[in-house]
Design a protein around this motif. Sequence first.
Motif, PDB file in Angstrom:
ATOM      1  N   SER A 140       0.835  -1.211   0.000  1.00 50.33           N
ATOM      2  CA  SER A 140       0.000   0.000   0.000  1.00 50.33           C
ATOM      3  C   SER A 140       0.866   1.256   0.000  1.00 50.33           C
ATOM      4  O   SER A 140       1.978   1.270   0.522  1.00 50.33           O
ATOM      5  CB  SER A 140      -0.929   0.003   1.220  1.00 50.33           C
ATOM      6  OG  SER A 140      -0.171  -0.036   2.412  1.00 50.33           O
ATOM      7  N   ILE A 141       0.328   2.307  -0.619  1.00 53.81           N
ATOM      8  CA  ILE A 141       1.040   3.583  -0.751  1.00 53.81           C
ATOM      9  C   ILE A 141       0.145   4.688  -0.225  1.00 53.81           C
ATOM     10  O   ILE A 141      -1.027   4.784  -0.598  1.00 53.81           O
ATOM     11  CB  ILE A 141       1.408   3.854  -2.218  1.00 53.81           C
ATOM     12  CG1 ILE A 141       2.351   2.758  -2.736  1.00 53.81           C
ATOM     13  CG2 ILE A 141       2.045   5.235  -2.381  1.00 53.81           C
ATOM     14  CD1 ILE A 141       2.609   2.834  -4.228  1.00 53.81           C
ATOM     15  N   THR A 142       0.683   5.528   0.651  1.00 54.50           N
ATOM     16  CA  THR A 142      -0.087   6.637   1.229  1.00 54.50           C
ATOM     17  C   THR A 142       0.690   7.942   1.061  1.00 54.50           C
ATOM     18  O   THR A 142       1.838   7.956   0.614  1.00 54.50           O
ATOM     19  CB  THR A 142      -0.357   6.378   2.727  1.00 54.50           C
ATOM     20  OG1 THR A 142       0.906   6.245   3.417  1.00 54.50           O
ATOM     21  CG2 THR A 142      -1.178   5.109   2.926  1.00 54.50           C
ATOM     22  N   GLY A 143       0.044   9.040   1.459  1.00 53.57           N
ATOM     23  CA  GLY A 143       0.718  10.340   1.485  1.00 53.57           C
ATOM     24  C   GLY A 143       0.929  10.989   0.141  1.00 53.57           C
ATOM     25  O   GLY A 143       1.832  11.815  -0.019  1.00 53.57           O
ATOM     26  N   LEU A 144       0.101  10.642  -0.850  1.00 56.21           N
ATOM     27  CA  LEU A 144       0.254  11.230  -2.185  1.00 56.21           C
ATOM     28  C   LEU A 144      -0.944  12.100  -2.547  1.00 56.21           C
ATOM     29  O   LEU A 144      -1.457  12.059  -3.667  1.00 56.21           O
ATOM     30  CB  LEU A 144       0.427  10.125  -3.234  1.00 56.21           C
ATOM     31  CG  LEU A 144       1.723   9.316  -3.156  1.00 56.21           C
ATOM     32  CD1 LEU A 144       1.710   8.203  -4.192  1.00 56.21           C
ATOM     33  CD2 LEU A 144       2.935  10.222  -3.370  1.00 56.21           C
ATOM     34  N   ASP A 145      -1.386  12.899  -1.578  1.00 57.91           N
ATOM     35  CA  ASP A 145      -2.577  13.733  -1.794  1.00 57.91           C
ATOM     36  C   ASP A 145      -2.399  14.720  -2.941  1.00 57.91           C
ATOM     37  O   ASP A 145      -3.367  15.070  -3.633  1.00 57.91           O
ATOM     38  CB  ASP A 145      -2.920  14.498  -0.499  1.00 57.91           C
ATOM     39  CG  ASP A 145      -3.259  13.561   0.648  1.00 57.91           C
ATOM     40  OD1 ASP A 145      -3.651  12.410   0.361  1.00 57.91           O
ATOM     41  OD2 ASP A 145      -3.121  13.966   1.808  1.00 57.91           O
ATOM     42  N   ARG A 146      -1.176  15.189  -3.159  1.00 57.36           N
ATOM     43  CA  ARG A 146      -0.943  16.177  -4.223  1.00 57.36           C
ATOM     44  C   ARG A 146      -0.635  15.541  -5.577  1.00 57.36           C
ATOM     45  O   ARG A 146      -0.413  16.243  -6.561  1.00 57.36           O
ATOM     46  CB  ARG A 146       0.227  17.101  -3.823  1.00 57.36           C
ATOM     47  CG  ARG A 146      -0.036  17.941  -2.586  1.00 57.36           C
ATOM     48  CD  ARG A 146       1.085  18.935  -2.339  1.00 57.36           C
ATOM     49  NE  ARG A 146       2.371  18.270  -2.099  1.00 57.36           N
ATOM     50  CZ  ARG A 146       3.391  18.286  -2.942  1.00 57.36           C
ATOM     51  NH1 ARG A 146       3.294  18.907  -4.104  1.00 57.36           N
ATOM     52  NH2 ARG A 146       4.518  17.670  -2.641  1.00 57.36           N
ATOM     53  N   GLU A 152      -5.991   6.562  -9.192  1.00 56.50           N
ATOM     54  CA  GLU A 152      -5.747   5.379 -10.023  1.00 56.50           C
ATOM     55  C   GLU A 152      -4.834   4.399  -9.301  1.00 56.50           C
ATOM     56  O   GLU A 152      -5.033   3.174  -9.387  1.00 56.50           O
ATOM     57  CB  GLU A 152      -5.122   5.809 -11.355  1.00 56.50           C
ATOM     58  CG  GLU A 152      -4.969   4.695 -12.358  1.00 56.50           C
ATOM     59  CD  GLU A 152      -4.356   5.174 -13.669  1.00 56.50           C
ATOM     60  OE1 GLU A 152      -4.342   4.378 -14.623  1.00 56.50           O
ATOM     61  OE2 GLU A 152      -3.902   6.333 -13.733  1.00 56.50           O
ATOM     62  N   LEU A 153      -3.865   4.923  -8.589  1.00 59.43           N
ATOM     63  CA  LEU A 153      -2.934   4.075  -7.845  1.00 59.43           C
ATOM     64  C   LEU A 153      -3.670   3.315  -6.737  1.00 59.43           C
ATOM     65  O   LEU A 153      -3.454   2.102  -6.558  1.00 59.43           O
ATOM     66  CB  LEU A 153      -1.829   4.943  -7.245  1.00 59.43           C
ATOM     67  CG  LEU A 153      -0.614   4.236  -6.640  1.00 59.43           C
ATOM     68  CD1 LEU A 153       0.138   3.451  -7.705  1.00 59.43           C
ATOM     69  CD2 LEU A 153       0.311   5.270  -5.990  1.00 59.43           C
ATOM     70  N   ALA A 154      -4.535   4.003  -6.018  1.00 61.36           N
ATOM     71  CA  ALA A 154      -5.285   3.364  -4.934  1.00 61.36           C
ATOM     72  C   ALA A 154      -6.226   2.291  -5.473  1.00 61.36           C
ATOM     73  O   ALA A 154      -6.378   1.220  -4.867  1.00 61.36           O
ATOM     74  CB  ALA A 154      -6.072   4.413  -4.153  1.00 61.36           C
ATOM     75  N   ALA A 155      -6.873   2.568  -6.606  1.00 67.53           N
ATOM     76  CA  ALA A 155      -7.779   1.582  -7.209  1.00 67.53           C
ATOM     77  C   ALA A 155      -7.013   0.339  -7.650  1.00 67.53           C
ATOM     78  O   ALA A 155      -7.488  -0.793  -7.489  1.00 67.53           O
ATOM     79  CB  ALA A 155      -8.510   2.206  -8.391  1.00 67.53           C
ATOM     80  N   LEU A 206       3.763  -0.477 -12.410  1.00 66.65           N
ATOM     81  CA  LEU A 206       3.956   0.607 -13.383  1.00 66.65           C
ATOM     82  C   LEU A 206       3.432   1.932 -12.841  1.00 66.65           C
ATOM     83  O   LEU A 206       4.087   2.977 -12.983  1.00 66.65           O
ATOM     84  CB  LEU A 206       3.237   0.263 -14.689  1.00 66.65           C
ATOM     85  CG  LEU A 206       3.847  -0.857 -15.544  1.00 66.65           C
ATOM     86  CD1 LEU A 206       2.907  -1.207 -16.688  1.00 66.65           C
ATOM     87  CD2 LEU A 206       5.210  -0.429 -16.085  1.00 66.65           C
ATOM     88  N   LEU A 207       2.259   1.886 -12.224  1.00 67.04           N
ATOM     89  CA  LEU A 207       1.695   3.111 -11.639  1.00 67.04           C
ATOM     90  C   LEU A 207       2.546   3.595 -10.462  1.00 67.04           C
ATOM     91  O   LEU A 207       2.765   4.803 -10.300  1.00 67.04           O
ATOM     92  CB  LEU A 207       0.263   2.850 -11.181  1.00 67.04           C
ATOM     93  CG  LEU A 207      -0.754   2.533 -12.281  1.00 67.04           C
ATOM     94  CD1 LEU A 207      -2.103   2.145 -11.671  1.00 67.04           C
ATOM     95  CD2 LEU A 207      -0.933   3.730 -13.218  1.00 67.04           C
ATOM     96  N   ALA A 208       3.021   2.653  -9.653  1.00 74.03           N
ATOM     97  CA  ALA A 208       3.857   3.029  -8.511  1.00 74.03           C
ATOM     98  C   ALA A 208       5.184   3.615  -8.973  1.00 74.03           C
ATOM     99  O   ALA A 208       5.723   4.541  -8.351  1.00 74.03           O
ATOM    100  CB  ALA A 208       4.087   1.816  -7.614  1.00 74.03           C
ATOM    101  N   GLN A 209       5.713   3.107 -10.068  1.00 73.81           N
ATOM    102  CA  GLN A 209       6.974   3.636 -10.602  1.00 73.81           C
ATOM    103  C   GLN A 209       6.811   5.096 -11.020  1.00 73.81           C
ATOM    104  O   GLN A 209       7.712   5.918 -10.810  1.00 73.81           O
ATOM    105  CB  GLN A 209       7.419   2.793 -11.787  1.00 73.81           C
ATOM    106  CG  GLN A 209       8.743   3.238 -12.406  1.00 73.81           C
ATOM    107  CD  GLN A 209       9.174   2.314 -13.520  1.00 73.81           C
ATOM    108  OE1 GLN A 209       9.414   1.138 -13.300  1.00 73.81           O
ATOM    109  NE2 GLN A 209       9.257   2.841 -14.730  1.00 73.81           N
TER     110      GLN A 209
END
Length: 243
Positions: A140-146, A152-155, A206-209
């Motif tokens: 999981s990835i957090t802290g990307l509000d901006r 798309e990453l969360a989905a 790919l999205l995380a990259q």
Amino acid sequence: MPERTQQHWADSLFDSVYALYETAREYQTAHRAALVAVETVDVDRRQLHEGHVALRGLHGRIDADYYRTSRVSPHMKAVFDLYDLYSRTERELHRRYEEAALLYASGAAWAIAVVQGDETPAQVDFNTAEDGTPVLHRLSITGLDRYAGAGELAAAYDQVRNRMDAAEYAGDLADRGELSDHQAGELDHAIGVAMGLADMAFAYGLLAQRAVSFVLLEPRRARAAELAYARAVAQQTAEEPSA
């Protein structure tokens, strides 16, 4: 010979994530090739030649050796043997592709987290299991509000988690032994969902990259400013008249 400029940690870290991408892509390509190979020997899609050959020879038996003549279809045997070989290869490559895709995604997620924590690692670090294999980081990835791609990453993460849960549930059902008809249906469904984990993990990677590139924007800008300042100082020094 000019001195080699040391790579900045931000560039080195991104290269580390990219190496995980290339690894997963290699296994993805190999797995797709294996799927094609299996299709080429699918007996439902092939016309097998009806010709037979006779095999004569000495065959061992517990009580005695004896000659025996067998009538076999060499083409049919070749197709079935190849199907077995390709199928085993496909399953192994699928396992490796899934493993590489998850490592890629978790490595990118780890890189984002450590940069957000003001750390400056030069590469992705993995702990290892007792057999030396890398252990996944949190996906999981957090802290990307901006970040514009955060939704798309969360989905995509939810899709990965859904498939991982399905794989875990399928394993739990398979370990129970005899199943009811309802449970057998659930097992088939869970296996079908879990089979998409490798591709979904790769897509998430790919999205995380891309998000890694986003969190590295500021460190790279700061580095560019440092280099520009150093060049300006060096030029000014060179232009100053000697005493």
